[in-house]
Design a protein around this motif. Sequence first.
Motif, mmCIF file in Angstrom:
data_model
loop_
_atom_site.group_PDB
_atom_site.id
_atom_site.type_symbol
_atom_site.label_atom_id
_atom_site.label_comp_id
_atom_site.label_asym_id
_atom_site.label_seq_id
_atom_site.Cartn_x
_atom_site.Cartn_y
_atom_site.Cartn_z
ATOM 1 N N ILE A 1 -2.567 4.944 -11.705
ATOM 2 C CA ILE A 1 -3.979 5.113 -11.352
ATOM 3 C C ILE A 1 -4.723 3.865 -11.836
ATOM 4 C CG2 ILE A 1 -6.068 6.523 -11.723
ATOM 5 C CD1 ILE A 1 -4.237 8.930 -12.127
ATOM 6 N N GLU B 1 -10.791 3.300 -12.431
ATOM 7 C CA GLU B 1 -10.983 4.719 -12.059
ATOM 8 C C GLU B 1 -10.791 5.611 -13.294
ATOM 9 O OE1 GLU B 1 -11.983 5.739 -9.216
ATOM 10 O OE2 GLU B 1 -11.141 4.556 -7.569
ATOM 11 N N ALA C 1 -13.781 5.291 -15.524
ATOM 12 C CA ALA C 1 -14.945 5.981 -14.946
ATOM 13 C C ALA C 1 -14.861 7.484 -15.228
ATOM 14 C CB ALA C 1 -15.009 5.715 -13.440
ATOM 15 N N VAL C 2 -13.670 8.050 -15.028
ATOM 16 C CA VAL C 2 -13.507 9.498 -15.252
ATOM 17 C C VAL C 2 -13.686 9.829 -16.737
ATOM 18 C CG1 VAL C 2 -11.778 11.351 -15.267
ATOM 19 C CG2 VAL C 2 -12.110 9.963 -13.209
ATOM 20 N N GLN D 1 -17.372 9.649 -17.573
ATOM 21 C CA GLN D 1 -18.077 10.805 -16.995
ATOM 22 C C GLN D 1 -17.865 12.061 -17.861
ATOM 23 O OE1 GLN D 1 -16.533 11.076 -12.932
ATOM 24 N NE2 GLN D 1 -16.620 13.309 -13.105
ATOM 25 N N ASP E 1 -8.634 17.472 -12.750
ATOM 26 C CA ASP E 1 -9.509 17.896 -11.638
ATOM 27 C C ASP E 1 -10.276 16.699 -11.061
ATOM 28 O OD1 ASP E 1 -8.652 20.444 -11.918
ATOM 29 O OD2 ASP E 1 -10.511 21.261 -12.758
ATOM 30 N N ALA E 2 -10.770 15.830 -11.967
ATOM 31 C CA ALA E 2 -11.535 14.654 -11.490
ATOM 32 C C ALA E 2 -10.624 13.744 -10.661
ATOM 33 C CB ALA E 2 -12.112 13.893 -12.688
ATOM 34 N N PHE E 3 -9.397 13.528 -11.109
ATOM 35 C CA PHE E 3 -8.453 12.688 -10.350
ATOM 36 C C PHE E 3 -8.120 13.341 -8.999
ATOM 37 C CE2 PHE E 3 -6.520 10.656 -14.434
ATOM 38 C CZ PHE E 3 -7.541 9.721 -14.458
ATOM 39 N N GLN F 1 -10.021 15.379 -7.291
ATOM 40 C CA GLN F 1 -11.197 15.275 -6.410
ATOM 41 C C GLN F 1 -11.345 13.871 -5.830
ATOM 42 O OE1 GLN F 1 -13.877 16.950 -9.230
ATOM 43 N NE2 GLN F 1 -14.087 18.890 -8.121
ATOM 44 N N LYS F 2 -10.902 12.883 -6.597
ATOM 45 C CA LYS F 2 -10.987 11.499 -6.113
ATOM 46 C C LYS F 2 -9.749 11.095 -5.306
ATOM 47 C CE LYS F 2 -13.859 9.480 -9.794
ATOM 48 N NZ LYS F 2 -14.250 8.080 -9.831
ATOM 49 N N GLY F 3 -8.836 12.033 -5.118
ATOM 50 C CA GLY F 3 -7.609 11.762 -4.351
ATOM 51 C C GLY F 3 -6.647 10.824 -5.086
ATOM 52 N N LEU F 4 -6.737 10.799 -6.439
ATOM 53 C CA LEU F 4 -5.893 9.876 -7.208
ATOM 54 C C LEU F 4 -4.629 10.567 -7.758
ATOM 55 C CD1 LEU F 4 -8.812 8.234 -9.207
ATOM 56 C CD2 LEU F 4 -7.420 7.106 -7.468
#
Length: 288
Positions: A247, A251, A254-255, A258, A280-282, A284-287
Amino acid sequence: MHNLSNIGTIKSLLQKYGFTFSKQLGQNFLINPSVCPRMAELSGAKEGVGVLEIGAGIGVLTQELAKRAAKVVCVEIDARLLPILDETLGEFENVTIVNQDVMKVDLHALLQEHFGGMPVVVCANLPYYITSPILMRLLEERLPIEKITVMVQKEAAARICAEEGTRDIGALSMAVRYYSHPHVLFPVSRGSFLPAPEVDSAVIQLDVFSQPPIKPIREKALFALIKGAFSQRRKTLPNTLNSTLKIPKDEILAVLGQLQIKPTARAEELNLQQFCQIADAFVQKGLL
Ligand code: SAM
């Protein structure tokens, strides 16, 4: 009833059947007379309850479970033990020995067939070479099990029951915590076994949740994150996750920002809830 903690009784049984211990199968049988009654008592084996045991040996723990529970089903891989168990457990009508590999048997079908809707607990002196795979199998398959009470190596007990935020915590303890509340019941010295292993042991208990305490968007993503994060535990999260999960670092930063997690944090500093939020954040970001 045979006194299966008595060294003379054990030796004459083993001699009678020409049995020799298999190191490969983790055969260290319990000979300390106080351990099995204590384990059985704390396991939740009682009237109306079914017990799944893994690895009968010559039946020393099985006897104690059978005295207390409605029914005991024991999965034992070593067919050489079957004639011995016929003799030592013959008087217990509520015991069934299933001669199979616990890692291969269909556990859902087994529990359904033998216990129906009865509450079920697991109690076992585990073969140490497959402690983690057995525990993960029991938990991941979402079997209708309420409690797991098992003897494991002392070091494994510390890892499995490690508190969040401590050095002992790892991918296994995080996974165990997703499914259950783990705790150490009591230590057991190496001299309590025949043959004596090279390490001490401990009995641990996992109180299995009916529902996990957290709900990730994708369970697989959560476990991939935990595995990735602990595989290079000395590095900071941005470095570890960049190298294990590929990843991009910006990114990850940033997560973490946040979620108000410091960019220098290491895996062992996070709790399960935070792992879930990052996963969950990854997702949602498609990572991931
Ligand atoms: N319960 C007995 C006692 O406490 O004395 C025996 C415990 S001994 C540590 C582990 C037992 O697990 C042995 O009887 C061994 O043959 C059995 N075993 C090893 N691998 C197994 C497997 N894959 N599936 C089922 N049983 C297994």
